[in-house]
Design a protein around this motif. Structure first.
Motif, mmCIF file in Angstrom:
data_model
loop_
_atom_site.group_PDB
_atom_site.id
_atom_site.type_symbol
_atom_site.label_atom_id
_atom_site.label_comp_id
_atom_site.label_asym_id
_atom_site.label_seq_id
_atom_site.Cartn_x
_atom_site.Cartn_y
_atom_site.Cartn_z
ATOM 1 N N LEU A 16 0.831 -1.201 0.000
ATOM 2 C CA LEU A 16 0.000 0.000 0.000
ATOM 3 C C LEU A 16 0.867 1.254 0.000
ATOM 4 O O LEU A 16 1.960 1.261 0.560
ATOM 5 N N GLU A 18 0.645 4.011 1.634
ATOM 6 C CA GLU A 18 0.939 4.527 2.974
ATOM 7 C C GLU A 18 2.114 3.783 3.595
ATOM 8 O O GLU A 18 2.958 4.368 4.263
ATOM 9 N N ASP A 55 -7.190 -1.839 6.727
ATOM 10 C CA ASP A 55 -5.785 -1.625 6.376
ATOM 11 C C ASP A 55 -5.293 -0.259 6.846
ATOM 12 O O ASP A 55 -4.186 -0.134 7.366
ATOM 13 N N GLN A 56 -6.119 0.768 6.655
ATOM 14 C CA GLN A 56 -5.708 2.125 7.034
ATOM 15 C C GLN A 56 -5.491 2.232 8.540
ATOM 16 O O GLN A 56 -4.545 2.878 8.990
ATOM 17 N N GLU A 57 -6.369 1.621 9.323
ATOM 18 C CA GLU A 57 -6.240 1.669 10.778
ATOM 19 C C GLU A 57 -4.982 0.919 11.224
ATOM 20 O O GLU A 57 -4.270 1.365 12.125
ATOM 21 N N LEU A 59 -2.240 0.546 9.471
ATOM 22 C CA LEU A 59 -1.088 1.364 9.111
ATOM 23 C C LEU A 59 -0.972 2.595 10.004
ATOM 24 O O LEU A 59 0.130 3.048 10.300
ATOM 25 N N THR A 60 -2.104 3.121 10.465
ATOM 26 C CA THR A 60 -2.067 4.234 11.411
ATOM 27 C C THR A 60 -1.449 3.776 12.728
ATOM 28 O O THR A 60 -0.619 4.481 13.318
ATOM 29 N N GLN A 63 2.226 3.463 12.167
ATOM 30 C CA GLN A 63 2.875 4.771 12.173
ATOM 31 C C GLN A 63 3.019 5.287 13.605
ATOM 32 O O GLN A 63 4.067 5.817 13.975
#
Length: 90
Positions: A16, A18, A55-57, A59-60, A63
């Motif tokens: 991804l 990100e 996926d976004q959560e 990767l957050t 991070q």
């Protein structure tokens, strides 16, 4: 227990954009380690009613883990013991 099949693979997450940005900023090995740590945490959550984050959560969270690890660990300290420390520097 959560449905472990719903947790995305490390490889799919690393592809991804990100994740690519995290890799560029922190390096592949460090990003990979943090991502594996986050996924391991998801596998260890015992509550079945908790939905697997997207996926976004994930990767957050990765991070956030990287930012926490990147903080400097040295802190200024005041020696109030009355003992003079010699550094041998001169």
């Amino acid at each position: 227990m959560t449905n472990l099949r719903q947790i995305p693979s490390v490889d799919s997450l690393l592809k991804l954009p990100e994740a690519q940005r995290l890799t560029e900023k922190y390096g592949r090995e460090w990003t990979l380690s943090a991502l594996r740590s986050v996924l391991q945490g998801l596998r260890a959550e015992p509550a079945p009613e908790i939905a697997i984050p997207g996926d976004q959560e994930i990767l957050t969270r990765t991070q956030n883990e990287l930012e926490k690890q990147a903080l400097p660990s040295l802190r200024p300290v005041i020696n109030a013991s009355g003992v003079i420390l010699h550094t041998n520097l001169g």
